[in-house]
Design a protein around this motif. Structure first.
Motif, PDB file in Angstrom:
ATOM      1  N   MET A   1       0.858  -1.204   0.000  1.00  0.00           N
ATOM      2  CA  MET A   1       0.000   0.000   0.000  1.00  0.00           C
ATOM      3  C   MET A   1       0.882   1.238   0.000  1.00  0.00           C
ATOM      4  N   ARG A   2       0.651   2.121  -0.965  1.00  0.00           N
ATOM      5  CA  ARG A   2       1.486   3.306  -1.097  1.00  0.00           C
ATOM      6  C   ARG A   2       1.132   4.351  -0.039  1.00  0.00           C
ATOM      7  N   SER A   3       2.129   4.902   0.606  1.00  0.00           N
ATOM      8  CA  SER A   3       1.871   5.924   1.615  1.00  0.00           C
ATOM      9  C   SER A   3       1.517   7.247   0.942  1.00  0.00           C
ATOM     10  N   THR A   4       0.728   8.066   1.625  1.00  0.00           N
ATOM     11  CA  THR A   4       0.299   9.352   1.095  1.00  0.00           C
ATOM     12  C   THR A   4       1.410  10.385   1.225  1.00  0.00           C
ATOM     13  N   GLN A   5       1.648  11.145   0.160  1.00  0.00           N
ATOM     14  CA  GLN A   5       2.638  12.217   0.194  1.00  0.00           C
ATOM     15  C   GLN A   5       2.128  13.362   1.069  1.00  0.00           C
ATOM     16  N   ILE A   6       2.965  13.805   1.996  1.00  0.00           N
ATOM     17  CA  ILE A   6       2.617  14.928   2.864  1.00  0.00           C
ATOM     18  C   ILE A   6       3.370  16.168   2.404  1.00  0.00           C
ATOM     19  N   TYR A   7       2.646  17.265   2.276  1.00  0.00           N
ATOM     20  CA  TYR A   7       3.240  18.542   1.906  1.00  0.00           C
ATOM     21  C   TYR A   7       3.065  19.544   3.042  1.00  0.00           C
ATOM     22  N   ALA A   8       3.889  20.568   3.019  1.00  0.00           N
ATOM     23  CA  ALA A   8       3.694  21.718   3.899  1.00  0.00           C
ATOM     24  C   ALA A   8       3.026  22.811   3.082  1.00  0.00           C
ATOM     25  N   ARG A   9       1.827  23.222   3.484  1.00  0.00           N
ATOM     26  CA  ARG A   9       1.107  24.281   2.785  1.00  0.00           C
ATOM     27  C   ARG A   9       1.045  25.542   3.640  1.00  0.00           C
ATOM     28  N   ILE A  10       1.145  26.680   2.980  1.00  0.00           N
ATOM     29  CA  ILE A  10       0.986  27.938   3.700  1.00  0.00           C
ATOM     30  C   ILE A  10      -0.485  28.130   4.008  1.00  0.00           C
ATOM     31  N   MET A 135       7.544  15.367  11.610  1.00  0.00           N
ATOM     32  CA  MET A 135       7.960  15.880  12.919  1.00  0.00           C
ATOM     33  C   MET A 135       7.164  17.106  13.355  1.00  0.00           C
ATOM     34  N   ALA A 136       6.386  17.686  12.440  1.00  0.00           N
ATOM     35  CA  ALA A 136       5.555  18.839  12.775  1.00  0.00           C
ATOM     36  C   ALA A 136       4.330  18.844  11.876  1.00  0.00           C
ATOM     37  N   LYS A 137       3.218  19.289  12.409  1.00  0.00           N
ATOM     38  CA  LYS A 137       1.991  19.418  11.628  1.00  0.00           C
ATOM     39  C   LYS A 137       1.574  20.868  11.443  1.00  0.00           C
ATOM     40  N   THR A 138       1.961  21.702  12.392  1.00  0.00           N
ATOM     41  CA  THR A 138       1.649  23.132  12.319  1.00  0.00           C
ATOM     42  C   THR A 138       2.893  23.902  12.731  1.00  0.00           C
ATOM     43  N   ALA A 139       3.480  24.616  11.791  1.00  0.00           N
ATOM     44  CA  ALA A 139       4.754  25.298  12.050  1.00  0.00           C
ATOM     45  C   ALA A 139       4.631  26.789  11.796  1.00  0.00           C
ATOM     46  N   GLY A 167       7.816  39.454   9.074  1.00  0.00           N
ATOM     47  CA  GLY A 167       6.788  38.741   8.319  1.00  0.00           C
ATOM     48  C   GLY A 167       6.745  37.309   8.789  1.00  0.00           C
ATOM     49  N   ALA A 168       5.589  36.670   8.656  1.00  0.00           N
ATOM     50  CA  ALA A 168       5.441  35.303   9.170  1.00  0.00           C
ATOM     51  C   ALA A 168       4.492  34.499   8.308  1.00  0.00           C
ATOM     52  N   VAL A 169       4.700  33.190   8.319  1.00  0.00           N
ATOM     53  CA  VAL A 169       3.755  32.263   7.691  1.00  0.00           C
ATOM     54  C   VAL A 169       3.496  31.114   8.651  1.00  0.00           C
ATOM     55  N   VAL A 170       2.316  30.546   8.554  1.00  0.00           N
ATOM     56  CA  VAL A 170       1.980  29.311   9.254  1.00  0.00           C
ATOM     57  C   VAL A 170       1.893  28.209   8.211  1.00  0.00           C
ATOM     58  N   LEU A 171       2.646  27.139   8.426  1.00  0.00           N
ATOM     59  CA  LEU A 171       2.598  25.968   7.554  1.00  0.00           C
ATOM     60  C   LEU A 171       1.781  24.874   8.220  1.00  0.00           C
ATOM     61  N   GLU A 175      -2.263  16.862   2.390  1.00  0.00           N
ATOM     62  CA  GLU A 175      -2.090  15.953   1.269  1.00  0.00           C
ATOM     63  C   GLU A 175      -2.152  16.715  -0.052  1.00  0.00           C
ATOM     64  N   GLU A 176      -2.595  17.954   0.004  1.00  0.00           N
ATOM     65  CA  GLU A 176      -2.650  18.796  -1.191  1.00  0.00           C
ATOM     66  C   GLU A 176      -1.293  19.466  -1.384  1.00  0.00           C
ATOM     67  N   PRO A 177      -0.764  19.503  -2.603  1.00  0.00           N
ATOM     68  CA  PRO A 177       0.550  20.111  -2.832  1.00  0.00           C
ATOM     69  C   PRO A 177       0.650  21.540  -2.326  1.00  0.00           C
ATOM     70  N   GLY A 178       1.753  21.829  -1.639  1.00  0.00           N
ATOM     71  CA  GLY A 178       2.046  23.158  -1.129  1.00  0.00           C
ATOM     72  C   GLY A 178       3.450  23.534  -1.577  1.00  0.00           C
ATOM     73  N   ILE A 179       4.409  23.439  -0.651  1.00  0.00           N
ATOM     74  CA  ILE A 179       5.793  23.664  -1.032  1.00  0.00           C
ATOM     75  C   ILE A 179       6.267  22.464  -1.849  1.00  0.00           C
ATOM     76  N   LEU A 180       6.674  22.720  -3.080  1.00  0.00           N
ATOM     77  CA  LEU A 180       7.058  21.641  -3.993  1.00  0.00           C
ATOM     78  C   LEU A 180       8.551  21.346  -3.931  1.00  0.00           C
ATOM     79  N   VAL A 181       9.351  22.402  -3.974  1.00  0.00           N
ATOM     80  CA  VAL A 181      10.806  22.263  -4.001  1.00  0.00           C
ATOM     81  C   VAL A 181      11.424  23.420  -3.234  1.00  0.00           C
ATOM     82  N   THR A 182      12.476  23.136  -2.479  1.00  0.00           N
ATOM     83  CA  THR A 182      13.306  24.187  -1.905  1.00  0.00           C
ATOM     84  C   THR A 182      14.748  23.925  -2.311  1.00  0.00           C
TER      85      THR A 182
END
Length: 323
Positions: A1-10, A135-139, A167-171, A175-182
């Motif tokens: 069973m394939r695991s779900t990709q987790i993204y960090a979204r703003i 390691m984090a769900k809300t950053a 300036g600040a962001v909350v991540l 499962e929806e794409p957010g940050i794709l590449v850094t």
């Protein structure tokens, strides 16, 4: 069973600028310069200056509170706090730990990232890895600076460039794409062209505690490095340049920003520019610009946005994300 990709979204953005505004005309009364000279060479018309009793953590707190409200979460929901800054309140503890205390929460990891004007890119990339790794769900990621306190106000080549802000962001994990590449890079061989070469030793300040910059060398390096990084970031994501909707660059110099936009084939109306109003706020400049555009409703759901910053070190970095 394939695991779900987790993204960090703003999930939310926020910012804060000190009340005092220092315009070019007023600055010209303090140092040999003019509004025309500053605008022509940099694109800056004014900057904000922190009050004598305002600390970096105070600016960070107000930006963080705005970002939390925007994201619809509370400080108690956070499981990671990262502050990007070159001008912390004290040598230690970190501005992030001080911010954590001022937010009234405790327990989650909190630390600073020091990469000067690339600091927010570095901090965002770090938080992204925490979220992707589970390691984090809300950053909370903050860029905050009081750069006015490390400027030589008699040096017209540097004092006209910088301002204070946060300036600040909350991540949030999604499962929806957010940050794709850094992408992060550094090259310490160029450390002397942009530096504040001071240290504390046995109770004394050793070295010059003011910012020093070789402007021409910085410009030449930044233009080339940012163009190459933009291409590498898109390539890593497997995305064509034509698909990019927005560029949110570090606000250092309008000519550098315009050069990067040309390289990406973007018209300037697709580039977020706050330089004229804010000046260069170092690690705060990208999240300040991001929040400014977000609150104006300029971004649409699904837009592809590139963030890029470069600063002393030399350090530079990018993030490609879906809004």
């Amino acid at each position: 069973m394939r695991s779900t990709q987790i993204y960090a979204r703003i999930a939310g953005t926020g910012s804060y600028l000190p009340e005092r505004v220092l315009g070019n005309a007023e600055l010209a009364q303090q140092v040999e310069t003019s509004d025309e000279w500053i605008v022509t060479r940099t694109g800056i018309r004014q900057r904000h200056i922190a009050a004598p009793d305002e600390l970096t953590s105070d600016l960070a707190l107000k930006a963080a509170q705005a970002a939390l409200a925007s994201a619809g979460v509370t400080a108690a929901d956070l499981d990671l706090i990262i502050v990007a800054t070159t001008t912390p309140d004290v040598v230690f503890p970190s501005a992030a730990c001080i911010l954590q205390d001022k937010l009234g929460v405790h327990g989650c990891p909190a630390f600073d990232v020091q990469a000067v004007c690339a600091g927010f890119a570095y901090a965002l990339a770090t938080a992204d890895q925490f979220v992707r790794g589970g390691m984090a769900k809300t950053a909370l990621v903050v860029g905050a600076e009081v750069f006015s306190r490390i400027l030589d106000w008699d040096d017209r080549t540097t004092c006209v460039l910088f301002g204070d802000g946060a300036g600040a962001v909350v991540l949030k994990a999604s499962e929806e794409p957010g940050i794709l590449v850094t992408k992060l890079k550094a090259d310490g061989r160029y450390r002397d062209i942009l530096t504040t070469p001071a240290s504390i030793m046995h109770g004394d300040v050793r070295g010059k505690p003011f910012l020093h910059m070789d402007g021409q060398a910085v410009f030449k390096f930044a233009v080339k490095a940012l163009a190459e990084l933009a291409s590498e970031t898109l390539e890593a994501a497997g995305i064509a340049q034509s698909e990019l909707n927005w560029l949110v660059p570090h606000q250092a110099n309008i000519r550098i920003i315009e050069s990067t936009a040309r390289h990406l084939g973007l018209s300037m109306d697709k580039v977020v520019v706050t330089l004229a109003q804010h000046g260069n706020t170092s690690a705060a400049s990208i999240p300040l610009a991001l929040d400014h555009a977000a609150r104006e409703g300029r971004f649409q759901r699904g837009d592809l946005i590139m963030l890029e910053g470069i600063g002393g070190g030399f350090a530079w970095g990018s993030a490609l994300l879906r809004w």
